[in-house]
Structure formats: C-alpha cells, structure tokens
Design a protein around this motif. Structure first.
Motif, PDB file in Angstrom:
ATOM      1  N   VAL A  42       0.866  -1.176   0.000  1.00 20.62           N
ATOM      2  CA  VAL A  42       0.000   0.000   0.000  1.00 20.62           C
ATOM      3  C   VAL A  42       0.908   1.232   0.000  1.00 20.62           C
ATOM      4  CG1 VAL A  42      -1.921   1.177   1.130  1.00 20.62           C
ATOM      5  CG2 VAL A  42      -1.752  -1.319   1.231  1.00 20.62           C
ATOM      6  N   ASP A  43       1.359   1.602  -1.201  1.00 19.63           N
ATOM      7  CA  ASP A  43       2.281   2.718  -1.351  1.00 19.63           C
ATOM      8  C   ASP A  43       1.602   4.071  -1.190  1.00 19.63           C
ATOM      9  OD1 ASP A  43       4.344   0.944  -1.890  1.00 19.63           O
ATOM     10  OD2 ASP A  43       4.029   1.034  -4.055  1.00 19.63           O
ATOM     11  N   THR A  44       0.285   4.087  -1.207  1.00 18.98           N
ATOM     12  CA  THR A  44      -0.436   5.352  -1.077  1.00 18.98           C
ATOM     13  C   THR A  44      -0.468   5.839   0.363  1.00 18.98           C
ATOM     14  OG1 THR A  44      -2.497   4.111  -0.910  1.00 18.98           O
ATOM     15  CG2 THR A  44      -1.901   4.956  -3.094  1.00 18.98           C
ATOM     16  N   ILE A  45      -0.107   4.969   1.297  1.00 16.93           N
ATOM     17  CA  ILE A  45      -0.040   5.363   2.696  1.00 16.93           C
ATOM     18  C   ILE A  45       1.374   5.102   3.189  1.00 16.93           C
ATOM     19  CG2 ILE A  45      -0.828   4.887   5.034  1.00 16.93           C
ATOM     20  CD1 ILE A  45      -3.520   4.693   4.049  1.00 16.93           C
ATOM     21  N   THR A  46       2.062   6.180   3.512  1.00 18.43           N
ATOM     22  CA  THR A  46       3.367   6.068   4.157  1.00 18.43           C
ATOM     23  C   THR A  46       3.283   6.910   5.420  1.00 18.43           C
ATOM     24  OG1 THR A  46       4.233   7.884   2.821  1.00 18.43           O
ATOM     25  CG2 THR A  46       4.663   5.647   2.035  1.00 18.43           C
ATOM     26  N   PHE A  47       3.962   6.481   6.419  1.00 17.15           N
ATOM     27  CA  PHE A  47       3.821   7.081   7.738  1.00 17.15           C
ATOM     28  C   PHE A  47       4.947   8.057   8.012  1.00 17.15           C
ATOM     29  CE2 PHE A  47       1.753   3.005   7.680  1.00 17.15           C
ATOM     30  CZ  PHE A  47       0.578   3.218   8.374  1.00 17.15           C
ATOM     31  N   ASP A  48       4.639   9.063   8.819  1.00 15.53           N
ATOM     32  CA  ASP A  48       5.688   9.964   9.288  1.00 15.53           C
ATOM     33  C   ASP A  48       6.630   9.186  10.191  1.00 15.53           C
ATOM     34  OD1 ASP A  48       4.658  12.166   7.942  1.00 15.53           O
ATOM     35  OD2 ASP A  48       3.449  12.826   9.654  1.00 15.53           O
ATOM     36  N   LEU A  49       7.840   9.663  10.324  1.00 18.31           N
ATOM     37  CA  LEU A  49       8.849   9.023  11.162  1.00 18.31           C
ATOM     38  C   LEU A  49       8.316   8.872  12.590  1.00 18.31           C
ATOM     39  CD1 LEU A  49      11.789   7.991  11.082  1.00 18.31           C
ATOM     40  CD2 LEU A  49      12.483  10.246  11.870  1.00 18.31           C
ATOM     41  N   GLY A  50       8.311   7.652  13.090  1.00 18.96           N
ATOM     42  CA  GLY A  50       7.870   7.391  14.453  1.00 18.96           C
ATOM     43  C   GLY A  50       6.366   7.403  14.656  1.00 18.96           C
TER      44      GLY A  50
END
Length: 158
Positions: A42-50
């Motif tokens: 799911v490349d459309t959702i990436t999370f902020d660091l931490g």
C-alpha cells in the motif's frame, strides 16, 4: 495500481502448491510461507517518522484495496487478510517492531471503521525493519508502509 491488478493480486492462487493447512503463527513468522501468496504494497499510505497515524487525507487512498477485500469477502465470508506493518531502519529493533505492529493495527482499524470490513476477516503483524523495500539504513518514507495479502489458502491448506 489499476483496480483490476488489485483484484487479481488479492484473488490469485498460491504461487506454489500448499501441502497442508498452516497455523496463523506459522504464517506470521515464516516469510517463505507468506511469500507463497501475492501481496499489495500500500504505497499510497506512508507514515511519518515514528508515527502510526493514518491521516484523514490518506484514508480515501485505501478505497481500492478496501473494495477488493469487501468483494472477496462477499463471495467467501471466511476469507482472511494479513495486514503487515513495516518501518524504516532508523531506531532500535524493539521500538520498530512495536511501531510496525501499531501501523498494521491502525490500517486494519481504518478498514473496519471506514470501509466496514469485518475485523474477524483481518489479522495484523508488524515486522519492524526486517523487510525493507528500499535497502538503506537511513530514514526512508517508502519503507514506512503496510502490505496486504490474502492468507486463506495457507490457513485452509489449498
């Protein structure tokens, strides 16, 4: 990915024959076994660091995957999907494992709350930084992701 590709990937048969039914723990902790089933990154959702938060503007990006899961479950209410959480290589292993678990759980909760996918059809597992998409020790947003795969054939042994 185009909608037909998502459906084809999630509905695809195992890549190699399944000899027997496997337990959920066997599936969760054996990468070679999991890799017998295709996955959607799911490349459309990436999370902020931490972070494990799916921001409100990203929820809609799960629509195609959610629709495919809903349609597959409508045909077979016993289908099971594994939501896998991942981190980049920044941080220690214990923290990354916990963070990746939370990412998988958050996406499963979004699928249930926003797209009415029954929670009993979803299971989650975090893998920390063990399966980097981009092999780098640096912070990399593409590594902070979730993947989805249908594991019903592994559980059923066929």
């Amino acid at each position: 990915a185009p909608e037909p590709f998502i459906y084809q990937t999630l509905e695809a048969p195992p890549l190699v024959p399944i000899e027997r039914p496997y337990s959920l723990d066997e599936i969760r902790y054996n990468v070679a076994l999991r890799d017998r089933m295709r996955r959607i990154d799911v490349d459309t959702i990436t999370f902020d660091l931490g972070s494990w938060e799916v921001t409100p503007d990203q929820i809609g990006r799960l629509q195609l995957v959610a629709q495919a899961i809903q349609d597959i479950i409508a045909r077979n209410p016993n289908e099971v999907f594994l939501i896998e959480g991942h981190t980049d290589a920044v941080g220690n292993d214990v923290d990354n494992l916990s963070l990746s678990d939370r990412r998988a759980e958050t996406v499963a909760a979004v699928l249930t709350e926003n797209f009415q996918i029954p929670p009993e059809n979803l299971t989650t597992q975090g893998y920390g930084s063990h399966f980097l998409k981009i092999p780098t020790p640096d912070a990399n947003r593409q590594n902070r992701r979730v993947t989805v795969r249908r594991i019903t054939p592994l559980l059923a042994g066929r």
